[in-house]
Motif scaffolding. Structure first.
Motif, PDB file in Angstrom:
ATOM      1  N   ALA A 155       0.829  -1.201   0.000  1.00 16.69           N
ATOM      2  CA  ALA A 155       0.000   0.000   0.000  1.00 16.69           C
ATOM      3  C   ALA A 155       0.867   1.256   0.000  1.00 16.69           C
ATOM      4  CB  ALA A 155      -0.934  -0.002   1.205  1.00 16.69           C
ATOM      5  N   LEU A 156       1.962   1.239   0.739  1.00 14.82           N
ATOM      6  CA  LEU A 156       2.859   2.398   0.766  1.00 14.82           C
ATOM      7  C   LEU A 156       3.408   2.702  -0.624  1.00 14.82           C
ATOM      8  CD1 LEU A 156       4.893   1.822   4.060  1.00 14.82           C
ATOM      9  CD2 LEU A 156       3.336   3.714   3.578  1.00 14.82           C
ATOM     10  N   SER A 157       3.703   1.651  -1.378  1.00 14.10           N
ATOM     11  CA  SER A 157       4.250   1.844  -2.724  1.00 14.10           C
ATOM     12  C   SER A 157       3.204   2.392  -3.684  1.00 14.10           C
ATOM     13  CB  SER A 157       4.803   0.521  -3.260  1.00 14.10           C
ATOM     14  OG  SER A 157       3.752  -0.394  -3.528  1.00 14.10           O
ATOM     15  N   ARG A 158       1.932   2.358  -3.286  1.00 14.93           N
ATOM     16  CA  ARG A 158       0.841   2.811  -4.150  1.00 14.93           C
ATOM     17  C   ARG A 158       0.332   4.209  -3.787  1.00 14.93           C
ATOM     18  NH1 ARG A 158      -1.345  -1.078  -7.429  1.00 14.93           N
ATOM     19  NH2 ARG A 158      -0.504  -3.183  -7.155  1.00 14.93           N
ATOM     20  N   ILE A 159       1.029   4.919  -2.917  1.00 14.31           N
ATOM     21  CA  ILE A 159       0.635   6.293  -2.612  1.00 14.31           C
ATOM     22  C   ILE A 159       1.011   7.183  -3.794  1.00 14.31           C
ATOM     23  CG2 ILE A 159       1.047   8.296  -1.140  1.00 14.31           C
ATOM     24  CD1 ILE A 159       1.420   6.429   1.197  1.00 14.31           C
ATOM     25  N   ALA A 160       0.010   7.795  -4.417  1.00 15.23           N
ATOM     26  CA  ALA A 160       0.231   8.589  -5.626  1.00 15.23           C
ATOM     27  C   ALA A 160       0.769   9.982  -5.320  1.00 15.23           C
ATOM     28  CB  ALA A 160      -1.063   8.698  -6.423  1.00 15.23           C
ATOM     29  N   GLY A 161       0.549  10.474  -4.108  1.00  9.83           N
ATOM     30  CA  GLY A 161       1.036  11.801  -3.773  1.00  9.83           C
ATOM     31  C   GLY A 161       0.151  12.476  -2.744  1.00  9.83           C
ATOM     32  N   LEU A 162       0.434  13.739  -2.516  1.00 11.32           N
ATOM     33  CA  LEU A 162      -0.303  14.571  -1.567  1.00 11.32           C
ATOM     34  C   LEU A 162      -0.828  15.811  -2.274  1.00 11.32           C
ATOM     35  CD1 LEU A 162      -1.022  15.623   1.394  1.00 11.32           C
ATOM     36  CD2 LEU A 162       1.231  16.703   1.341  1.00 11.32           C
ATOM     37  N   GLY A 163      -2.096  16.111  -2.070  1.00  5.58           N
ATOM     38  CA  GLY A 163      -2.671  17.360  -2.556  1.00  5.58           C
ATOM     39  C   GLY A 163      -2.955  18.280  -1.384  1.00  5.58           C
ATOM     40  N   ILE A 164      -2.716  19.567  -1.569  1.00  3.84           N
ATOM     41  CA  ILE A 164      -2.951  20.562  -0.521  1.00  3.84           C
ATOM     42  C   ILE A 164      -4.028  21.521  -1.004  1.00  3.84           C
ATOM     43  CG2 ILE A 164      -1.954  22.395   0.903  1.00  3.84           C
ATOM     44  CD1 ILE A 164       0.793  21.134   0.408  1.00  3.84           C
ATOM     45  N   ALA A 165      -5.053  21.706  -0.188  1.00  6.15           N
ATOM     46  CA  ALA A 165      -6.110  22.681  -0.467  1.00  6.15           C
ATOM     47  C   ALA A 165      -6.056  23.751   0.605  1.00  6.15           C
ATOM     48  CB  ALA A 165      -7.477  22.013  -0.468  1.00  6.15           C
ATOM     49  N   MET A 166      -5.878  25.009   0.199  1.00  7.92           N
ATOM     50  CA  MET A 166      -5.795  26.096   1.163  1.00  7.92           C
ATOM     51  C   MET A 166      -6.213  27.405   0.510  1.00  7.92           C
ATOM     52  SD  MET A 166      -1.670  26.798   1.363  1.00  7.92           S
ATOM     53  CE  MET A 166      -1.910  28.435   2.092  1.00  7.92           C
ATOM     54  N   PRO A 167      -6.676  28.371   1.287  1.00  4.95           N
ATOM     55  CA  PRO A 167      -7.013  29.673   0.718  1.00  4.95           C
ATOM     56  C   PRO A 167      -5.752  30.359   0.208  1.00  4.95           C
ATOM     57  CG  PRO A 167      -7.920  29.399   2.942  1.00  4.95           C
ATOM     58  CD  PRO A 167      -6.940  28.302   2.730  1.00  4.95           C
ATOM     59  N   PHE A 168      -5.845  31.015  -0.914  1.00  5.42           N
ATOM     60  CA  PHE A 168      -4.736  31.812  -1.407  1.00  5.42           C
ATOM     61  C   PHE A 168      -4.728  33.168  -0.708  1.00  5.42           C
ATOM     62  CE2 PHE A 168      -4.633  29.540  -5.808  1.00  5.42           C
ATOM     63  CZ  PHE A 168      -4.096  28.412  -5.194  1.00  5.42           C
ATOM     64  N   TYR A 169      -3.548  33.811  -0.652  1.00  3.61           N
ATOM     65  CA  TYR A 169      -3.387  35.156  -0.086  1.00  3.61           C
ATOM     66  C   TYR A 169      -3.908  35.234   1.352  1.00  3.61           C
ATOM     67  CZ  TYR A 169      -3.198  35.785  -5.139  1.00  3.61           C
ATOM     68  OH  TYR A 169      -2.918  35.635  -6.476  1.00  3.61           O
ATOM     69  N   LEU A 170      -3.519  34.257   2.159  1.00  2.00           N
ATOM     70  CA  LEU A 170      -4.008  34.216   3.534  1.00  2.00           C
ATOM     71  C   LEU A 170      -3.687  35.480   4.324  1.00  2.00           C
ATOM     72  CD1 LEU A 170      -3.392  30.533   4.699  1.00  2.00           C
ATOM     73  CD2 LEU A 170      -5.488  31.838   5.026  1.00  2.00           C
ATOM     74  N   TRP A 171      -2.580  36.125   4.004  1.00  2.00           N
ATOM     75  CA  TRP A 171      -2.177  37.311   4.763  1.00  2.00           C
ATOM     76  C   TRP A 171      -3.111  38.501   4.543  1.00  2.00           C
ATOM     77  CZ3 TRP A 171       0.460  35.075   0.716  1.00  2.00           C
ATOM     78  CH2 TRP A 171       0.485  35.784  -0.482  1.00  2.00           C
ATOM     79  N   ASN A 172      -3.978  38.415   3.558  1.00  6.84           N
ATOM     80  CA  ASN A 172      -4.913  39.513   3.306  1.00  6.84           C
ATOM     81  C   ASN A 172      -6.168  39.445   4.172  1.00  6.84           C
ATOM     82  OD1 ASN A 172      -3.369  40.736   1.325  1.00  6.84           O
ATOM     83  ND2 ASN A 172      -4.308  39.590  -0.349  1.00  6.84           N
ATOM     84  N   TRP A 173      -6.302  38.375   4.980  1.00  7.00           N
ATOM     85  CA  TRP A 173      -7.557  38.151   5.690  1.00  7.00           C
ATOM     86  C   TRP A 173      -7.431  38.333   7.200  1.00  7.00           C
ATOM     87  CZ3 TRP A 173     -11.606  37.948   2.602  1.00  7.00           C
ATOM     88  CH2 TRP A 173     -11.415  37.564   1.274  1.00  7.00           C
ATOM     89  N   THR A 174      -6.413  39.066   7.626  1.00  7.79           N
ATOM     90  CA  THR A 174      -6.200  39.226   9.067  1.00  7.79           C
ATOM     91  C   THR A 174      -7.353  39.978   9.731  1.00  7.79           C
ATOM     92  OG1 THR A 174      -4.867  41.194   8.603  1.00  7.79           O
ATOM     93  CG2 THR A 174      -3.691  39.115   8.925  1.00  7.79           C
ATOM     94  N   ARG A 175      -7.837  41.022   9.097  1.00  7.34           N
ATOM     95  CA  ARG A 175      -8.911  41.824   9.695  1.00  7.34           C
ATOM     96  C   ARG A 175     -10.182  40.986   9.842  1.00  7.34           C
ATOM     97  NH1 ARG A 175     -10.126  47.573   7.119  1.00  7.34           N
ATOM     98  NH2 ARG A 175      -7.953  47.768   7.816  1.00  7.34           N
ATOM     99  N   ALA A 176     -10.497  40.225   8.805  1.00 10.01           N
ATOM    100  CA  ALA A 176     -11.702  39.393   8.864  1.00 10.01           C
ATOM    101  C   ALA A 176     -11.567  38.290   9.911  1.00 10.01           C
ATOM    102  CB  ALA A 176     -11.986  38.790   7.489  1.00 10.01           C
ATOM    103  N   LEU A 177     -10.330  37.828  10.131  1.00 12.04           N
ATOM    104  CA  LEU A 177     -10.104  36.789  11.128  1.00 12.04           C
ATOM    105  C   LEU A 177      -9.984  37.367  12.541  1.00 12.04           C
ATOM    106  CD1 LEU A 177      -7.538  34.519   9.235  1.00 12.04           C
ATOM    107  CD2 LEU A 177      -9.780  33.807  10.068  1.00 12.04           C
ATOM    108  N   GLY A 178      -9.836  38.697  12.623  1.00 17.01           N
ATOM    109  CA  GLY A 178      -9.711  39.326  13.925  1.00 17.01           C
ATOM    110  C   GLY A 178      -8.365  39.107  14.569  1.00 17.01           C
ATOM    111  N   VAL A 179      -7.294  39.033  13.746  1.00 15.78           N
ATOM    112  CA  VAL A 179      -5.944  38.852  14.271  1.00 15.78           C
ATOM    113  C   VAL A 179      -5.053  39.963  13.726  1.00 15.78           C
ATOM    114  CG1 VAL A 179      -6.240  36.355  14.459  1.00 15.78           C
ATOM    115  CG2 VAL A 179      -5.248  37.316  12.381  1.00 15.78           C
ATOM    116  N   PRO A 180      -3.946  40.284  14.419  1.00 18.89           N
ATOM    117  CA  PRO A 180      -3.047  41.326  13.938  1.00 18.89           C
ATOM    118  C   PRO A 180      -2.373  40.942  12.620  1.00 18.89           C
ATOM    119  CG  PRO A 180      -2.314  40.440  16.066  1.00 18.89           C
ATOM    120  CD  PRO A 180      -3.541  39.708  15.680  1.00 18.89           C
ATOM    121  N   ASP A 181      -1.989  41.936  11.834  1.00 24.39           N
ATOM    122  CA  ASP A 181      -1.371  41.678  10.534  1.00 24.39           C
ATOM    123  C   ASP A 181      -0.150  40.782  10.650  1.00 24.39           C
ATOM    124  OD1 ASP A 181      -3.288  43.213   9.348  1.00 24.39           O
ATOM    125  OD2 ASP A 181      -2.031  44.995   9.100  1.00 24.39           O
TER     126      ASP A 181
END
Length: 408
Positions: A155-181
């Motif tokens: 099964a280990l030899s059959r791992i095709a890879g890893l996909g990552i799903a995440m928001p782009f430009y995370l640093w632009n959302w500090t105000r909406a998240l309520g955290v400092p820049d």
């Protein structure tokens, strides 16, 4: 297997005719074509594949023997018809390939191990106040180690890879998240795909989280979904995807379908952005104002502890905003359907779909065709499953996107 020809035939939908080629040098494409058709339609006999692809019976036989030898397909029980030899249906082998999907969200992270059928075998998750690159990398490393330790060597030899799903430009959302820049500043220079890829032998892929959710709907959704539709994923912030000819269109920057900033009219008659009325961040805010707990929103969708009145109000506001966004989108592209999914309990998602339909009836749609409003079928796992599907499509199946991102 390496694809030797770029095609825009996406997975999703029923058994449609997709042409193959009998010319030499096209083994990779034809293998992907056959695997994609079986994934879409379920078990298929060689005669079905010959009809659907236009390939010769001899070519189909050669490819199927190779795929069976590689452990990617398995034979079913012979099906006897009225005349001739019984047909033998072939289906995807669940253990033929595995893939990993990492979802990095604004309130939680999750890593899943998925088999060749798109079924989650194992998962690991954690919540956070806001995401940090170093914590995401450490979480991924720890979770991958824990999950793959359960697999045997084959099964280990059959791992095709890893996909990552995440928001782009995370640093632009500090105000909406309520955290400092400065709390999110490290994301400006972070290359999380390369960081994680350097730790493992398998390839790593990166995609926008909402686009990944849409890709999961294309890959694992129902067969009768229209060729073209607009997809909304209701998460901490609402996002979505554009599906054209059953393919995910992400655009040159990979950010098409970023529906959150769309101007809409709120229930108070004022213009605002869709993200302000149709995101779970707004529901969280309303609960916090009343002094109610909010952690259950992000720990899962099965045990939400949400005040009924506040939830009713949020659904009404979200539906009104979404109806305006849908009317605007349909004036640009004649979408026959709108698919709504998200980090929502099933009953809440269905209520939201019904409310959107009601709100559309109140709008002046003169000159426009009112689209069908559908509930997505993948649900809360859509972003993680979409991420995990990226390696499978890159290696074994026909591409579900109109534009691509390269793997490490």
């Amino acid at each position: 297997m390496v694809q030797t020809e770029e095609r825009d035939d996406p997975p999703g939908g029923g058994a449609v005719q997709m042409r193959g080629t009998n010319q030499s040098g096209m083994r990779a494409y034809n293998e992907k074509l056959i695997l994609t058709l079986i994934r879409r339609s379920g078990a298929l006999a060689k005669s079905d594949l010959t009809r659907l692809t236009g390939l010769s019976a001899q070519t189909i036989s050669v490819i199927m023997r190779r795929l069976e030898a590689d452990g990617l397909v398995i034979r079913g029980e012979p099906q006897r018809g009225r005349i001739g030899q019984p047909s033998i249906p072939l289906s995807l082998n669940p253990e033929g390939a595995y893939s990993l999907g990492l979802k990095i969200g604004r309130r939680s992270m999750e890593l899943v191990l998925m088999n060749f059928l798109g079924e989650v075998i194992h998962r690991s998750a954690r919540t956070h106040r806001y995401p940090k690159p170093d914590q995401a990398i450490q979480f991924a490393h720890d979770a991958i180690g824990a999950l793959i330790s359960r697999l045997d060597s084959d099964a280990l030899s059959r791992i095709a890879g890893l996909g990552i799903a995440m928001p782009f430009y995370l640093w632009n959302w500090t105000r909406a998240l309520g955290v400092p820049d400065e709390a999110m500043a490290d994301w400006r220079d972070a290359d999380i795909r390369s960081e994680i890829a350097s730790m493992y032998a398998f390839p790593v892929y990166l995609e926008n989280d909402a686009s990944s959710a849409c890709a999961a709907e294309i890959a694992f959704g129902v067969a009768n979904t229209p060729d073209d539709y607009l997809y909304f994923y209701v998460g901490y912030f609402i996002g979505g995807g554009v599906v054209l000819n059953r393919a995910l269109y992400t655009g040159p920057g990979g950010n098409s379908g970023a529906l959150g900033p769309m101007p809409v009219v709120g229930r108070d008659g004022k213009v605002c952005q869709l993200i302000e009325v149709a995101s779970l961040s707004e529901l969280e805010k309303q609960l916090a104002v009343q002094g109610l707990e909010t952690s259950s929103l992000w720990e899962g969708t099965e045990n939400w502890q949400v005040n009924a009145g506040i939830l009713d109000d949020w659904i009404a506001s979200a539906a009104a905003g979404l109806a305006h966004a849908i009317a605007s989108a349909c004036s640009l592209i004649d979408f026959s359907a709108i698919v709504v999914d998200g980090w929502l309990p099933v009953d809440v998602r269905l209520r939201l779909v019904d409310a959107i339909s009601d709100e559309l009836e109140k709008l002046d749609m003169t000159g426009l065709e009112k689209p069908e409003i559908r509930s997505g079928v993948v649900g809360a796992d859509a972003r993680a499953l979409g991420a995990a599907s990226l390696p499978l499509f890159a290696r074994f199946l026909l591409n579900q996107k109109l534009t691509n991102r390269d793997a490490a």
